[in-house]
Scaffold this active site. Structure first.
Site, PDB file in Angstrom:
ATOM      1  N   LYS A  44       0.857  -1.192   0.000  1.00  0.00           N
ATOM      2  CA  LYS A  44       0.000   0.000   0.000  1.00  0.00           C
ATOM      3  C   LYS A  44       0.896   1.245   0.000  1.00  0.00           C
ATOM      4  CE  LYS A  44      -3.382   2.894   0.645  1.00  0.00           C
ATOM      5  NZ  LYS A  44      -4.150   3.319  -0.526  1.00  0.00           N
ATOM      6  N   CYS A 127      -1.938  10.077  -6.527  1.00  0.00           N
ATOM      7  CA  CYS A 127      -3.102   9.820  -5.658  1.00  0.00           C
ATOM      8  C   CYS A 127      -4.116  10.959  -5.822  1.00  0.00           C
ATOM      9  CB  CYS A 127      -2.682   9.708  -4.195  1.00  0.00           C
ATOM     10  SG  CYS A 127      -4.128   9.521  -3.121  1.00  0.00           S
TER      11      CYS A 127
END
Ligand code: SIN
Length: 315
Positions: A44, A127
């Site tokens: 992650k 992101c």
């Protein structure tokens, strides 16, 4: 059937792995996919310190894929660094970095360089889910500054995860920047940022953060992913490989990512839907597609997308 690959100086038993964000935040999730039929795994995207991320609900399946606004929940760099050290490493591990500032990214990279981690680094420039923080990959000048600073000291194998681009000039401008640096790879693409899904029964958004806006994944994004993979495959120096990510739900989808030039293919939404068994199915389906088309190794077709004129020479 030879489905092996090479990237960043490492060998991969085949070409299918998880995408960062899917089933890879906790030790339990990481070990589950590490012991599944993956060629490699990526953690992650992390920050220096652990983060809670955005309020829930922040991930949901929608008809042809997924919508997420996770906001980088993660257990912090040290946790993922330790995981890399502890895992037996019979397959490559990527650590994904997504610092909230350039300084944070540099600090994390410095620590990884000092500890000579055996991980490959995927620097996430894309992101879309941090309120008030633009995606670095859409700011070309900023991307150049980031890479300039990173490569002033970095010695680790490193690539970047890019957002999707939609305009030919943007592919060219970004490729011209990336070609100036000793990147090992680019990953194309992160989710398509800031999409909106509405529950038809209640006229309501389906995730809580950012008024329901979130990154779109799954089948919706495969054509955009393939376009990005192929454009960067054509435009980047051959030393910079492309990792495909976006919309793969079948072996044929994996095959098409490879045909567009991908060296590895990451699975996000479909891993969330199906769990770690997805890798066995996809690898088997990829091998079936290769067999039907008469290929015995990926090198025989990787990057060999045919254009319409080649199939229709007299028109
Ligand atoms: C998130 O944690 O919000 C997803 C990360 C990403 O899309 O890069």
């Amino acid at each position: 059937m030879n489905c092996t690959a090479q990237l960043a100086g490492k060998k991969f038993n085949h070409v299918i792995m998880n995408a960062s964000g899917a089933h890879c935040m906790t030790a339990e999730q990481l070990y589950e996919i590490y012991h599944a039929d993956t060629a490699a795994i990526v953690t992650k995207s992390c920050t220096l310190q652990p983060r809670q991320g955005n309020p829930e609900p922040r991930y949901t399946e929608i008809p042809l894929g997924s919508l997420n606004s996770m906001g980088l929940p993660n257990l912090g760099l040290h946790f993922y660094q330790n995981f890399v050290q502890e895992a037996q490493q019979d397959k490559p591990i990527f650590i994904s970095l997504a610092g909230l500032s350039l300084e944070e990214n540099l600090e994390m990279l410095q620590q990884l360089n000092q500890h000579s981690t055996t991980a490959i680094i995927e620097l996430n420039l894309s992101c879309p889910n941090l309120p008030g923080k633009p995606q670095t990959g859409y700011d070309f000048q900023r991307t150049q500054q980031v890479l300039e600073q990173v490569f002033s000291f970095n010695k680790l194998p490193l690539g970047v995860k890019l957002p999707p681009y939609f305009d030919i000039i943007h592919f060219e401008q970004m490729a011209a920047i990336l070609n100036q640096y000793p990147l090992q790879f680019v990953t194309c693409i992160n989710s398509i940022g800031n999409a909106l899904h509405i529950d038809p029964a209640t006229d309501t958004t389906v995730i809580r953060p950012k008024n329901g806006f979130g990154g779109l994944g799954g089948q919706y994004i495969k054509p955009t992913a393939l376009a990005n993979v192929h454009q960067f495959y054509r435009l980047l120096n051959p030393s910079i490989q492309v990792i495909g990510c976006g919309g793969a739900t079948t072996g044929l989808d994996i095959y098409q990512h490879l045909l567009c030039g991908a060296s590895l293919v990451q699975i996000g939404t479909q891993l969330m839907i199906e769990g770690p068994g997805v890798f066995t199915r996809l690898l088997q389906e990829l091998q079936e597609v290769m067999q039907e088309k008469g290929y015995t190794s990926i090198d025989q077709f990787r990057g060999k997308l045919k254009y319409w004129e080649q199939q229709n020479p007299t028109t």
